[in-house]
Design a protein around this motif. Structure first.
Motif, PDB file in Angstrom:
ATOM      1  N   ASP A 129     -13.311  85.789  25.889  1.00 32.57           N
ATOM      2  CA  ASP A 129     -13.052  87.100  26.484  1.00 32.57           C
ATOM      3  C   ASP A 129     -11.544  87.273  26.672  1.00 32.57           C
ATOM      4  O   ASP A 129     -10.867  87.921  25.879  1.00 32.57           O
ATOM      5  CB  ASP A 129     -13.804  87.232  27.800  1.00 32.57           C
ATOM      6  N   SER A 141     -11.672  91.702  23.054  1.00 33.97           N
ATOM      7  CA  SER A 141     -13.006  91.896  23.629  1.00 33.97           C
ATOM      8  C   SER A 141     -13.131  93.290  24.223  1.00 33.97           C
ATOM      9  O   SER A 141     -12.173  93.849  24.765  1.00 33.97           O
ATOM     10  CB  SER A 141     -13.272  90.842  24.710  1.00 33.97           C
ATOM     11  N   PRO A 145     -20.493  94.909  27.467  1.00 33.83           N
ATOM     12  CA  PRO A 145     -21.217  93.937  26.651  1.00 33.83           C
ATOM     13  C   PRO A 145     -22.404  94.578  25.935  1.00 33.83           C
ATOM     14  O   PRO A 145     -22.833  95.688  26.252  1.00 33.83           O
ATOM     15  CB  PRO A 145     -21.694  92.914  27.683  1.00 33.83           C
ATOM     16  N   ILE A 171     -20.794  89.546  24.171  1.00 26.10           N
ATOM     17  CA  ILE A 171     -19.510  90.247  24.215  1.00 26.10           C
ATOM     18  C   ILE A 171     -19.294  90.967  22.881  1.00 26.10           C
ATOM     19  O   ILE A 171     -19.536  90.397  21.807  1.00 26.10           O
ATOM     20  CB  ILE A 171     -18.364  89.259  24.492  1.00 26.10           C
ATOM     21  N   THR A 191     -20.461  91.776  17.218  1.00 28.90           N
ATOM     22  CA  THR A 191     -20.573  90.652  18.150  1.00 28.90           C
ATOM     23  C   THR A 191     -20.271  89.332  17.437  1.00 28.90           C
ATOM     24  O   THR A 191     -20.322  88.274  18.068  1.00 28.90           O
ATOM     25  CB  THR A 191     -21.980  90.595  18.773  1.00 28.90           C
ATOM     26  N   GLY A 211     -19.994  86.473  19.993  1.00 31.80           N
ATOM     27  CA  GLY A 211     -20.078  87.071  21.326  1.00 31.80           C
ATOM     28  C   GLY A 211     -21.017  86.380  22.282  1.00 31.80           C
ATOM     29  O   GLY A 211     -20.953  86.613  23.489  1.00 31.80           O
ATOM     30  N   SER A 212     -21.902  85.499  21.787  1.00 32.30           N
ATOM     31  CA  SER A 212     -22.833  84.790  22.675  1.00 32.30           C
ATOM     32  C   SER A 212     -23.155  83.424  22.081  1.00 32.30           C
ATOM     33  O   SER A 212     -23.345  83.296  20.858  1.00 32.30           O
ATOM     34  CB  SER A 212     -24.121  85.597  22.844  1.00 32.30           C
TER      35      SER A 212
END
Length: 408
Positions: A129, A141, A145, A171, A191, A211-212
């Motif tokens: 982030d 970022s 989300p 994110i 993402t 993002g995850s």
């Protein structure tokens, strides 16, 4: 004159002995010791192969399953917890995965970027982030989300095309870098972003921002195309360095003051559950101390076990006053006792013996000299003496006044 006091048969002091204190408190000490040992053991167990995203952890949020899948395809996974270990293991045949990039300090981020650039390693960042721009130039970022569980690739990245739907949503990122692959879109923002080697750094390998990290966990690896995506992103080179920043890693970043975010980063590594547990332990200790602590009530008269002469008691108290230089207390004790003895001789009730309005006129009338009322005021109710000589003089004058009033 003597005062005689005896203890009743079998009488003892009411003050607790050391043995009694130990008997009362050993239970609490034992409980606290057990809690401390349990906390140490649990912390050690948690730090050893049980943390989230740890490729050695078989827990739901660990990543042991993906490490085994990679191993079956000839990829050697090495887990490190310090920046020095991570950078020393890099090479042209290496992929570096950073589990929690935002835990790195600014100096660590700069060192990591330089090491990746020099060695030509691939870099995979999980849910960065605040550190996104420093480690992946041209990627920032987004403040909102993604809430979808999975998304379609919607890009030409081979690893994403083979995997299909995957759980990368978390994110979202805004991409300004050229030639970047933007995958798994959520409301138009990716993402997952891949920066080719000629975009991310001058001589480094590819940089991938996800993002995850959910698609790598043991709990979700078998869902959708998560396993295929993990293999495509992490299995392109034979060596995988899995970097999990730790407390020791932050400590090595330098002494306090070199990085303004150091304390915040250290505190962020502490699980919130442990902070609440420590608070609960402190509250429990305070309650236990209040419950088991000695309660001080009113003073209780304790019979003396021996005969003590009144003169010895007076001398002992006088020595205590002298040692403490408490001339004010000694003077008040002398004046108070004199007033109590003068009251019945002058017809003043004992309850009003310490009232100047009641006692002084009666004493002046008793000695037949009303003009001495001002001098009696200074003698019986005046300020404390300034030195020991003045205190002795006060005692003599009080004694002389008492003898004068006692004459028939």
């Amino acid at each position: 004159m003597t005062t005689t006091a005896h203890l009743p048969a079998g009488g003892t002091s009411t003050s607790p002995t050391t043995r009694q204190l130990w008997t009362r408190g050993r239970g609490i000490l034992l409980v606290l010791a057990v809690l401390v040992v349990a906390g140490i053991v649990m912390a050690a167990a948690r730090s050893a192969n049980n943390g989230p995203l740890d490729p050695r952890s078989p827990s739901a949020y660990g990543a042991k399953a993906v490490a085994e899948v990679l191993g079956d395809h000839g990829v050697d996974t090495r887990t490190v917890t310090t920046l020095d270990a991570a950078t020393s293991a890099l090479g042209p045949d290496t992929t570096l995965l950073v589990a929690v990039p935002d835990l790195l300090t600014k100096d660590q981020t700069r060192s990591l970027r330089d090491a990746v650039s020099e060695t030509g390693s691939n870099l995979v960042l999980l849910a960065p982030d605040v550190s996104t721009g420093a480690l992946a130039p041209g990627v920032a970022s987004d403040t909102t989300p993604a809430f979808e569980d999975t998304a379609e690739p919607a890009c030409a990245l081979p690893a994403a095309e083979r995997a299909g739907d995957a759980g990368t949503t978390g994110i979202r990122y805004r991409v300004t870098a050229r030639d970047a692959d933007s995958c798994y879109l959520s409301d138009g923002l990716p993402t997952l972003v891949r920066l080719p080697s000629d975009t991310a750094t001058e001589t480094g390998g590819d940089t991938v921002v996800v993002g995850s990290p959910a698609f790598l966990t043991n709990e979700r690896l078998a869902e959708h195309g998560n396993a295929s995506l993990a293999l495509g992103l992490l299995g392109s080179r034979p060596d995988l360095v899995w970097y999990i920043p730790s407390l020791a890693d932050v400590a090595e970043a330098g002494p306090a003051g070199e990085d303004q975010d150091g304390m915040a980063e250290v505190s962020s590594l502490l699980p919130a559950a442990w902070q609440w547990a420590v608070l609960q332990l402190l509250i429990a200790a305070a309650v236990a101390a209040f419950w088991r602590g000695r309660r001080f009530g009113p003073l209780v008269t304790e019979p003396l076990p021996v005969v003590v002469r009144a003169s010895e008691t007076t001398e002992g108290r006088a020595r205590l006053y002298h040692a403490a230089r408490a001339r004010d207390r000694a003077a008040e004790a002398l004046r108070g006792a004199t007033r109590l003895r003068l009251a019945p001789l002058t017809g003043v009730p004992a309850a009003r013996a310490h009232s100047a309005d009641a006692l002084l006129p009666a004493v002046a009338t008793r000695i037949g000299d009303p003009a001495r009322a001002a001098a009696l005021q200074e003698l019986l109710f005046g300020p404390p003496p300034g030195d020991d000589a003045a205190l002795v003089s006060l005692a003599d004058r009080l004694d002389a006044l008492e003898r004068e009033v006692s004459r028939p």
